[in-house]
Design an enzyme around this catalytic site. Structure first.
Site, PDB file in Angstrom:
ATOM      1  N   ASN A  33      78.178 -19.484   6.360  1.00 58.69           N
ATOM      2  CA  ASN A  33      77.789 -18.841   5.252  1.00 58.69           C
ATOM      3  C   ASN A  33      75.956 -19.474   5.517  1.00 58.69           C
ATOM      4  O   ASN A  33      75.894 -20.634   5.072  1.00 58.69           O
ATOM      5  CB  ASN A  33      77.996 -19.409   3.530  1.00 58.69           C
ATOM      6  N   HIS A  39      78.090 -10.065   2.510  1.00 54.44           N
ATOM      7  CA  HIS A  39      78.017 -10.727   3.567  1.00 54.44           C
ATOM      8  C   HIS A  39      78.949 -12.322   3.809  1.00 54.44           C
ATOM      9  O   HIS A  39      80.472 -11.862   3.500  1.00 54.44           O
ATOM     10  CB  HIS A  39      76.851 -11.238   1.514  1.00 54.44           C
ATOM     11  N   CYS A  65      72.439 -15.087  -1.708  1.00 56.25           N
ATOM     12  CA  CYS A  65      73.040 -14.325  -0.624  1.00 56.25           C
ATOM     13  C   CYS A  65      72.596 -13.098  -0.798  1.00 56.25           C
ATOM     14  O   CYS A  65      73.125 -12.469  -0.102  1.00 56.25           O
ATOM     15  CB  CYS A  65      74.530 -14.571  -0.456  1.00 56.25           C
TER      16      CYS A  65
END
Length: 326
Positions: free
Chosen positions: A281, A251, A112
Site C-alpha cells: 500500500n 487503490h 490514499c
C-alpha cells in the site's frame, strides 16, 4: 468547453525490496500470514530517497511520456501525507527541480484518495481557466510513519510515487468524478503529529503519536462499501455497463478488499488491476503507479474505458471514469 485527457504517466519506486520473510525476523508474523490476509509479497522501502526525490523522478518520466517540456506545465499538484517539509511544498520543490517555471504549485492531503482528489481539482482548474496542462503526483514515504513493531500495520505499506499529466484536448478523456469524505469515521485510520510545542518540555524527546494506527475491520468495511458505491455512482453518470469497462484501477491496499468489492459488484476480480503484491500500500501513489505500469506494459489502448477508484484516511473516497487517449 475543452475535454481533459491523460496524455502521459510516470512512476518511481525505490530499489530496496523488503520481503515478507524479512519482516518475520523483526515482528511476530510470517510470509503465509501476510500473503493470505493481504496479497502482499514484498514492498519497496526507501533508503536515501525522500518524498521530493521520488515525486521528481515520477514527474520526469511523465513529462517524457507525454512528449512535452516542463515549462509547458501550468499546474502541479502533489498529493502526499508524508511531505519532507511543511514549506516549501513538495509541489514547489518539484517545480524547482524540473524547471516548470510557469506552473502554479500546491500540495493536498487526502491520504490514499489523494491522487483522485488531485485529478478532480486539476480538471476543474483546467476547465475554468487559461491553464492547459497539469501534472498530478501521488508521492509517499510511508516507511517513516510506520511503527515497525506493529505487525498489523508494518506489513502493509511501501514507498513510491506516481504521476499523470492532464491536458485540454478535443477528444473524450476524463468524464465523471464521484468523491466524498466521512470525517465521522476518521478515528479508524490515524497518524498523529506532535501534540504540544516544546517551549515547556523538560524531556529531550516529546511524547508523540506519529505512527499509522488503523482499525482494520472498520477500514475493510468502509473500503468495500465506498469503492462499490463509488463505482455504481460513476456507472449511473456515464451510463457504462461494467462489461464495457476494460479495467478498474483501485487503490492497492489489500487483495481481499478488492475481491469483496468485485463480489459486491457481481463482477470478476480480474477486472481489477492489481500490483500490490510487489509494492504494498503506497497510499496516494498506488493508483498512479498502477496506471503507469499498465501504460508501460501496453495494457491500455485508445478509447478503452477505465475507472480509477480509491479510499483512505479521513475517511475519504473517490473515483473517476476515463476514456484512455494515449
Amino acid at each position: 468547453m475543452s475535454n481533459i485527457s491523460v496524455i502521459g504517466t510516470g512512476s518511481y519506486v525505490p530499489n530496496n525490496i523488503i520481503t515478507n520473510d524479512f519482516l518475520s525476523t523483526i515482528v511476530d508474523t510470517s510470509d503465509e500470514w501476510i500473503r493470505t490476509r493481504t496479497g502482499i509479497l514484498e514492498r519497496r522501502i526507501s533508503k536515501e530517497e525522500n518524498t521530493i526525490y521520488m515525486a521528481i523522478e515520477s514527474a520526469k518520466e511523465a513529462i517524457k511520456n507525454a512528449n512535452i517540456e516542463a515549462n509547458d506545465l501550468d499546474l502541479i499538484i502533489v498529493a502526499t501525507l508524508t511531505p519532507d517539509n511543511f514549506m516549501p511544498s513538495t509541489a514547489c520543490s518539484v517545480q524547482k527541480e524540473i524547471g516548470a517555471i510557469n506552473a502554479l504549485c500546491f500540495d493536498i492531503s487526502a491520504a490514499c484518495s489523494g491522487f483522485i482528489y488531485g485529478l478532480e481539482i486539476a480538471c476543474s482548474m483546467l476547465k475554468n481557466s487559461f491553464r492547459n496542462k497539469a501534472l498530478i503526483i501521488g508521492a509517499e514515504n510511508l516507511s517513516k510513519i510506520v511503527d515497525w513493531k506493529d505487525r498489523n500495520t508494518c506489513v502493509l505499506f511501501g514507498d513510491g510515487a506516481g504521476a499523470a499529466i492532464l491536458s485540454k484536448t478535443k477528444e473524450e478523456g476524463i468524464l465523471e468524478f464521484h468523491s466524498g469524505s466521512n470525517g465521522l469515521k476518521g478515528e479508524h485510520l490515524t497518524c498523529g503529529v506532535l501534540k504540544a510545542n516544546n517551549i515547556s518540555n523538560k524531556n529531550d524527546r516529546l511524547e508523540n503519536d506519529n505512527f499509522i494506527k488503523m482499525n482494520g475491520k472498520e477500514i475493510f468495511r468502509f473500503a468495500v462499501g465506498a469503492m462499490s458505491e463509488t463505482i455504481c455512482n460513476i456507472q449511473e453518470k456515464t451510463k457504462w455497463d461494467l462489461s464495457e469497462v476494460k479495467y478498474i484501477i483501485s487503490h492497492q491496499a489489500n487483495s481481499r478488499i478488492i475481491e469483496y468489492t468485485a463480489k459486491k459488484l457481481n463482477t470478476s476480480k480480474d477486472k481489477f488491476y492489481m500490483n500490490l503484491d510487489k509494492y504494498g500500500n503506497t497510499s496516494a501513489a498506488s493508483i498512479p503507479i498502477a496506471l503507469d505500469e499498465m501504460n508501460k506494459k501496453g495494457l491500455l489502448n485508445k478509447q478503452d474505458k477505465i475507472i480509477l477508484v480509491g479510499f483512505g484516511g479521513g475517511l475519504t473516497f473517490g473515483g473517476v471514469a476515463i476514456v484512455w487517449s494515449i
